[in-house]
Design an enzyme around this catalytic site. Structure first.
Site, short mmCIF file in Angstrom:
data_model
loop_
_atom_site.label_atom_id
_atom_site.label_comp_id
_atom_site.label_asym_id
_atom_site.label_seq_id
_atom_site.Cartn_x
_atom_site.Cartn_y
_atom_site.Cartn_z
N ASP A 103 -4.44 -3.11 5.21
CA ASP A 103 -4.89 -2.56 6.50
C ASP A 103 -6.39 -2.63 6.68
O ASP A 103 -6.89 -2.60 7.80
CB ASP A 103 -4.40 -1.12 6.68
N ASP A 134 0.85 -1.19 0.00
CA ASP A 134 0.00 0.00 0.00
C ASP A 134 0.89 1.24 0.00
O ASP A 134 2.08 1.17 0.31
CB ASP A 134 -0.88 0.04 1.26
N ASP A 141 -9.08 -5.95 2.53
CA ASP A 141 -7.78 -6.49 2.13
C ASP A 141 -7.62 -7.94 2.57
O ASP A 141 -6.66 -8.60 2.17
CB ASP A 141 -6.64 -5.66 2.74
#
Length: 1032
Positions: A751, A452, A755
Site C-alpha cells: 500500500d 500485509d 512497497d
C-alpha cells in the site's frame, strides 16, 4: 508440438523482452488470416518505440528549459513586458489569463511568480482564499475560463470499425470473390434466380460470420472501456467552501487547494502553499531519478510527478491539456499493452493447426480436381469444357478455402482476450480492478501470497484498546462507561503532556464536515490516537495554537517513527516522537511518573515497559510509544535520543470476517500465505495464528534477523517463513526475489510508496485501493478495491478459471478441426466430393470459433478449482487428459460419420433422386449435433457430471439454444442457400441421438488413465481422477 511452442511461443508474464516478443511474431506472420483482428490486443512494438522516443525528446526539452530559464532570469529582470488580461477573464472576475498562469509552474518562472505577487498574489488573481479554497458554486465559471482537468484521448471505436476489421479476413475475401464468380457463371448457365443461390449462400454465411464476430469483439471493447474508466478514477483531498473533502482529479479546477502526502501523484500543475519536507520525483517528466525538494524558494509542482516524502498544500494553476503532463499524455498509451503468455501460446497452437489445415486444404483441392480431370479423361470429355465444369472447379476451390477457414483457429488467441475481459469485468464487480491482462492469468499459477497485515487481514478500523502510563498502570479503554470516567482514571499531570504529544505530533486533521460533524482525516493509526485524545476531552485546535511547528519528520516504513519540533508559547523548543514501541523505548532515558515529573528510566522500569509492550502485542494489539524532549533553543534539529517516555498505547485492529476461511482455501489450493508486517513480532504472531497463517512448525522471523542472513541461509530459510515482523520494504523485496528464484510464483500486497519495488518485482503485484498510495497502485497489476484478503483469493479463483476455460475451448475446437479436416479429405479421396459444403463449413466455423469461445471461455469458476494445486510454470498447455478426450471423441465422430457417408443410403433406406442431398444434410446435421453435445462434454475434462453449474451459466445456455435454433432454420428453411433439404422427424431424432451418444463416450473416456501420478508431480493443473462421490 510442445517443444515447438516452448521454443517459439514462450514469453514472461511480466516485462517480457523485445526479443521474445519479436520471435513469436515472426513465427506466426505467414499463417494469419486477419492480422488486424488477431493482433488487436497485441503490443505494437513500432508505435511503442516511437512513443518512447517522443518521451525522451520531451524530457530533454524539459531539462534544457530549466537550464535556459536559470540563465535568462537575470537578463529578463527589468525587461518584463506588461501582461494584459483578456475581456473574458476579467468579466469572470479573474485577474490573470489561463496561458500566462499555466506558464508560471509549467516553465518554473519564478520571476513571473514574483511579478504577480507570489502565491498570495496568484491566489488573489484567481479569486480564491488559501484557507477556504474554491467556492463550489464558482466551479463552472472556472472550468469555462481555465478549462477542465481532462486530457485528449483517442476516440472510441464504433461497431462498424469491428465489422470492417472482420471483413479483412483473407480467406473470407477469397470466398467472396469465389461467390461473386459463382453468381456470375451460375446466372449465365442456369438463369435467374437459380444460378445465384450457391454464391448468395456463401455471401450470406460470410455476412453472418462477420456480424457475429463484430458483435463479440465490440462487446469486449466495451468491457475494456469500462475497465479503463475504472483505472482512471483517482481522488484527492481538497479544501472547498472551508471544508476538506475528496474529489475526483477530473473535477479539479484552477484555484483549488489540494492536499498532498507521501505516495500521491500530483494531479495538476500548481504552486506550493505550505508543507513540510516535500520531496518530489520528477523522473516521469525529466528522466532524472534524483528527487527534487519543493518549498517556498522552489515552489513549482508539475502534474504527473509523485510525492516521495513529506506533505503539503498546493494551489492549482493549470489543468488538463495546459499542463506539461497533458501535453505528454497523448503518447503514453501508444503501443498498447504486452500480450499475455496464454495469448502467445495459443497463437502458436493456431499456427501449428493452420499449417496442418493448409496442407489438408491443398491436398483436398488437388484430390478433388485430380479425380474430376481423370473422370473427364476416362469418359473422353477432356477436350470439352463447359461453364458447369468451371463452376465445379470453383466449388472445389471454395471448399478448400473454407477448410482453411475452419482449420486455422483464428479465434484461439482471441478466446483468451474474451475470457480475460469477462473475468476482469466480474472481478471489477467483486472489488478487484485488474490493471494488466496478464495478471489475471498469472494469478491462476500463484503458489505464494506475501500479504500485509493491516487493512488486508484486518479491518483497518483502529481504536485505542489499552493505555499504560507510569503510576496509573494499564487502563482498558472500553471498560469505562464514558469519557469523564476515562479522563479521571489517568493522572491530570500526565494527561496534559499526553494530549500535547498526540495533537502536536500528528499528520491527521480534525475538520468539520458539511453536516457539522467532527471528522478525523488521517491514517487509521493516527485517527485512533486522535479519537482517543478527543475522548479524553482534548481540543485539537486549542492545543495546536499553543505552539508553532518548526520542523516535521513524517512517518515512513523505514524509520517507523514520526517526530515534530515545536516552539512553545511560553518559549523554548520541544520535540515529540511516536512510533514502533521498541524503537521509541530505545530512544528514551527518562519516564513521566505519576506526578508528571521526568525521572530517570531504570533497568527495572525498562524491563517492566518491555513486558507491557509484549503483553499488549500478544493480545494482537499494535503497540505505539509516545515520548517528548525539551530542546535547547539554539538547535533546530530533531534529537535522536534522550527522550522522556509518556505512555504505551495498545491499538486494536480486528481481523476481517472470512479471512481465516480464505487462508484455509488458499492452503487447500496449494497457495502458501506469508504475512509480512512492520508490527511487533508478538502482535504479528498473534494475528497470524488467529488467521490460520502461522502453524506449529512454521517460522516467524524479524526483519533485522532476516537481513543478517547470508544468501545461502536465506535460500534455505525463505520456504519455511510464514511471518516476517518488523520488516522494511527492502526485506519484502528480498523475500520476493528469493522466493521467485526458487521457482515460486509470488503475489505480493502493498500500500505504501516504499512497497513499489516489491510490487514491481513480484509476479503479481496487488495494491490496496483504500489504503494504497497512487505510487503503489501504479506499480501494481491488480488493485484490491476493498483491501480485503478474500478478494485476493477470488482473483486467484478467476485466474484458474481463465486457464481451465481456455483449455476446455481448445479441447472442443481441436476436436471439431480434426473431424472436419479428416472427414472432408477422406470423403474427397474416396467419393470425389466433400460432404460439407462451403456454407455449412462456415456455419461450423462460427459454432466452434465465436460461439464456442462465448460458451466455454466465459464459464464462472467453481469451488473445485481451489482444491487443485496451482498450474506450474512451463507445463504443457494441451495435457494428456485433453489429448485423450480429443482423440476419443474424434474417433467416435469419424467412425459414425464414415458409416453414414458410405453406408447411409442402405442403413437409412434412402432412395430416389434426392437420396444424396438428404444423406449429406443428415451428415451435416449429425456433425453439428455431435459438436453441440461435445461442447457440453468439454465443460468438465475429468469429472463425469458435465451438467454441474451449466444452468446457472446463462451465456452457455444462450449459445446452446441459439446454435440449435439456427441449425433448425438452416436445415428446414434455408436449403436453397445451404444445400440442405428438410429432414423427417425420425432423421432429426437420430441426429440428436448420435450426438448424445458422445456424452456416453465421454464418460467411458474418463475411465481411461492418463498417468495421473506424473501429472501430480508436474503440477499440471489437474489432480488424479477422483473416485466415489467425488467422481460426479
Amino acid at each position: 508440438m510442445d517443444e515447438y511452442l516452448k521454443k517459439n511461443f514462450e514469453v514472461d508474464h511480466k516485462h517480457p523482452s523485445e526479443e521474445t516478443l519479436m520471435r513469436w511474431r515472426s513465427a506466426v506472420s505467414i499463417f494469419v488470416k486477419n492480422p488486424r483482428r488477431r493482433f488487436r490486443m497485441v503490443a505494437d512494438l513500432a508505435k511503442r518505440q516511437a512513443a518512447k522516443q517522443k518521451r525522451l525528446k520531451f524530457q530533454e526539452i524539459r531539462v534544457a528549459l530549466y537550464v535556459q530559464k536559470a540563465a535568462l532570469h537575470f537578463i529578463k529582470a527589468g525587461h518584463r513586458r506588461e501582461h494584459k488580461v483578456s475581456e473574458e477573464t476579467r468579466e469572470a472576475g479573474f485577474g490573470i489569463d489561463p496561458d500566462e498562469l499555466a506558464s508560471v509552474a509549467g516553465a518554473h518562472d519564478s520571476e513571473l511568480l514574483k511579478y504577480h505577487g507570489g502565491v498570495d498574489g496568484i491566489a488573489g488573481k484567481v479569486a480564491v482564499s488559501l484557507n477556504d479554497g474554491v467556492r463550489e458554486k464558482d466551479v463552472p465559471a472556472r472550468q469555462k475560463v481555465y478549462g477542465c482537468n481532462k486530457y485528449v484521448e483517442k476516440p472510441q471505436r464504433g461497431f462498424f470499425t469491428f465489422v470492417w476489421e472482420a471483413l479483412h479476413d483473407l480467406t473470407l475475401i477469397i470466398l467472396m470473390v469465389c461467390a461473386a464468380v459463382s453468381i456470375g457463371v451460375g446466372i449465365a448457365t442456369e438463369g435467374w434466380p437459380k444460378g445465384m443461390y450457391d454464391g448468395l449462400g456463401i455471401i450470406l454465411s460470410i455476412f453472418l460470420v462477420v456480424i457475429v464476430t463484430a458483435v463479440s469483439d465490440y462487446k469486449q471493447s466495451l468491457q475494456f472501456r469500462d475497465l479503463d474508466r475504472e483505472k482512471k478514477k483517482i481522488f484527492v483531498h481538497v479544501t472547498r467552501d472551508g471544508c476538506r473533502q475528496k474529489v475526483s482529479i477530473y473535477d479539479l479546477v484552477v484555484g483549488d487547494i489540494v492536499h498532498l502526502s507521501i505516495g500521491d501523484q500530483v494531479p495538476t500543475d500548481g504552486i506550493f502553499v505550505s508543507g513540510y519536507c516535500l520531496s518530489i520525483d520528477e523522473s516521469s517528466l525529466t528522466g532524472e531519478s534524483d528527487p527534487v525538494d519543493v518549498n517556498q524558494e522552489r515552489p513549482f509542482l508539475l502534474a504527473g510527478t509523485k510525492v516521495q516524502d513529506g506533505s503539503s498544500k498546493m494551489l492549482v494553476t493549470s489543468v488538463g491539456m495546459r499542463t506539461e503532463w497533458g501535453k505528454l499524455m497523448e503518447t503514453l498509451s501508444e503501443g498498447g499493452e504486452d500480450e499475455t503468455p496464454l495469448q502467445v501460446k495459443l497463437n502458436g497452437v493456431a499456427t501449428i493447426i493452420g499449417k496442418i489445415g493448409l496442407f489438408f486444404a491443398l491436398l483436398t483441392f488437388l484430390v478433388l480436381t485430380g479425380r474430376f480431370v481423370v473422370e473427364k479423361a476416362v469418359h473422353g470429355d477432356f477436350s470439352k469444357w463447359s461453364s458447369n465444369d468451371a463452376l465445379k472447379l470453383l466449388d472445389f476451390f471454395a471448399t478448400a478455402v473454407t477448410i482453411i477457414v475452419v482449420a486455422v483457429p483464428e479465434g484461439l488467441p482471441l478466446a483468451v482476450t474474451l475470457s480475460l475481459a469477462f473475468a476482469m469485468k466480474k472481478l471489477m464487480n467483486d472489488k478487484a480492478l485488474v490493471r494488466h491482462l496478464s495478471a489475471c492469468e498469472t494469478m491462476g499459477s500463484a503458489t505464494c501470497i506475501c500479504t500485509d497485515k493491516t487493512g488486508t487481514l484486518t479491518t483497518n478500523h483502529m481504536v485505542v484498546d489499552k493505555i499504560w502510563t507510569s503510576g496509573s498502570g494499564t487502563k482498558v479503554v472500553k471498560s469505562y462507561a464514558n469519557a469523564n470516567d476515562l479522563k479521571s482514571s489517568i493522572s491530570y499531570d500526565i494527561s496534559g503532556i499526553l494530549l500535547q504529544s498526540i495533537f502536536q505530533n500528528s499528520s491527521s486533521e480534525v475538520v468539520k464536515g458539511k453536516d457539522g460533524k467532527t471528522n478525523i482525516l488521517g491514517t487509521p493509526t493516527e485517527s485512533a490516537l486522535m479519537g482517543f485524545a478527543l475522548a479524553l476531552g482534548g481540543d485539537f485546535n486549542t492545543v495546536r495554537q499553543e505552539s508553532s511547528i518548526v520542523k516535521i519528520e513524517p512517518f515512513n516504513s523505514v524509520k517507523k517513527k514520526m517526530s515534530v519540533l515545536v516552539e512553545l508559547s511560553t518559549g523554548g523548543l520541544r520535540a515529540f516522537c511516536k512510533g514502533a514501541s521498541e524503537i521509541i523505548l530505545g530512544m528514551c532515558d527518562k519516564i513521566i511518573d505519576a506526578n508528571g515529573e521526568s525521572v530517570k528510566l531504570s533497568e527495572m522500569q525498562i524491563k517492566e515497559v518491555s513486558d507491557i509492550i509484549n503483553s499488549f502485542a500478544s493480545e494482537a494489539l499494535r503497540t505505539v510509544c509516545l515520548a517528548f524532549k525539551d530542546v535547547d533553543t539554539t538547535s533546530e534539529s530533531i534529537p535522536a535520543e534522550g527522550y522522556t517516555l509518556i505512555a504505551v498505547v495498545g491499538i486494536k485492529d480486528p481481523v476481517r470476517p472470512g479471512v481465516k476461511e480464505a487462508v484455509q482455501t488458499c492452503l487447500a489450493a496449494g497457495i502458501v500465505v506469508r504475512m509480512v508486517t512492520g508490527d511487533n513480532i508478538y502482535t504479528a504472531k498473534a494475528i497470524a495464528r488467529e488467521c490460520g497463517i502461522l502453524t506449529n512448525d512454521g517460522l516467524a522471523i524479524e526483519g533485522p534477523d532476516f537481513r543478517d542472513k547470508s544468501p545461502e541461509e536465506m535460500k534455505a530459510l525463505c520456504p519455511k517463513i510464514q511471518v516476517m515482523a518488523r520488516s522494511l520494504p527492502l526485506d519484502k523485496h528480498t523475500l520476493v526475489t528469493q522466493l521467485r528464484k526458487s521457482g515460486e510464483v509470488v503475489a505480493v500486497t502493498g500500500d505504501g510508496t516504499n512497497d513499489a519495488p516489491a510490487l514491481h518485482e513480484s509476479d503479481i503485484g496487488l495494491a490496496m485501493g483504500i489504503a494504497g498510495t497512487e505510487v503503489a497502485k501504479e506499480n501494481a497489476d491488480v488493485i484490491i478495491m476493498d483491501d480485503d484478503f478474500t478478494t485476493i483469493v477470488n482473483v486467484a479463483r478467476w485466474g484458474r478459471a481463465v486457464y481451465i476455460n481456455i483449455q476446455k475451448f481448445v479441447q472442443f475446437q481441436l476436436t471439431v478441426n480434426v473431424v472436419a479436416l479428416i472427414l472432408n479429405f477422406v470423403s474427397a479421396c474416396i467419393t470425389g466430393s466433400a460432404p460439407l459444403t462451403a456454407v455449412q463449413l462456415l456455419w461450423v466455423n462460427m459454432i466452434m470459433d465465436t460461439l464456442g469461445a462465448l460458451a466455454l471461455a466465459t464459464e464462472p469458476p467453481n469451488d473445485g478449482l481451489m482444491k487443485r494445486p496451482p498450474i506450474g510454470k512451463g507445463v504443457n498447455f494441451i495435457t494428456r487428459t485433453m489429448w485423450r478426450n480429443i482423440i476419443g471423441q474424434s474417433i467416435y465422430q469419424l467412425v459414425v460419420l464414415a458409416v453414414i457417408q458410405f453406408a447411409g443410403k442402405y442403413l437409412l433406406r434412402l432412395s430416389g433422386p434426392d437420396a444424396n442431398i438428404v444423406l449429406n444434410t443428415f451428415i451435416f446435421n449429425t456433425f453439428v449435433f455431435c459438436q453441440v453435445f461435445n461442447e457440453i462434454n468439454s465443460r468438465e475434462m475429468e469429472k463425469l457430471n458435465v451438467f454441474r453449474g451449466m444452468f446457472s451459466s446463462w451465456v452457455f445456455i444462450g449459445v446452446m439454444v441459439a446454435t440449435v435454433v439456427f441449425q433448425i432454420i438452416i436445415v428446414e428453411f434455408l436449403g436453397t442457400f445451404a444445400s440442405t433439404v428438410p429432414l423427417s422427424w425420425q432423421l432429426w431424432l437420430l441426429s440428436i441421438l448420435i450426438g448424445a451418444v458422445s456424452m456416453i463416450v465421454s464418460v467411458l473416456l474418463k475411465y481411461i488413465p492418463v498417468e495421473s501420478g506424473k501429472q501430480d508431480k508436474d503440477h499440471d493443473g489437474y489432480v488424479a481422477l477422483p473416485s466415489g462421490p467425488d467422481l460426479a
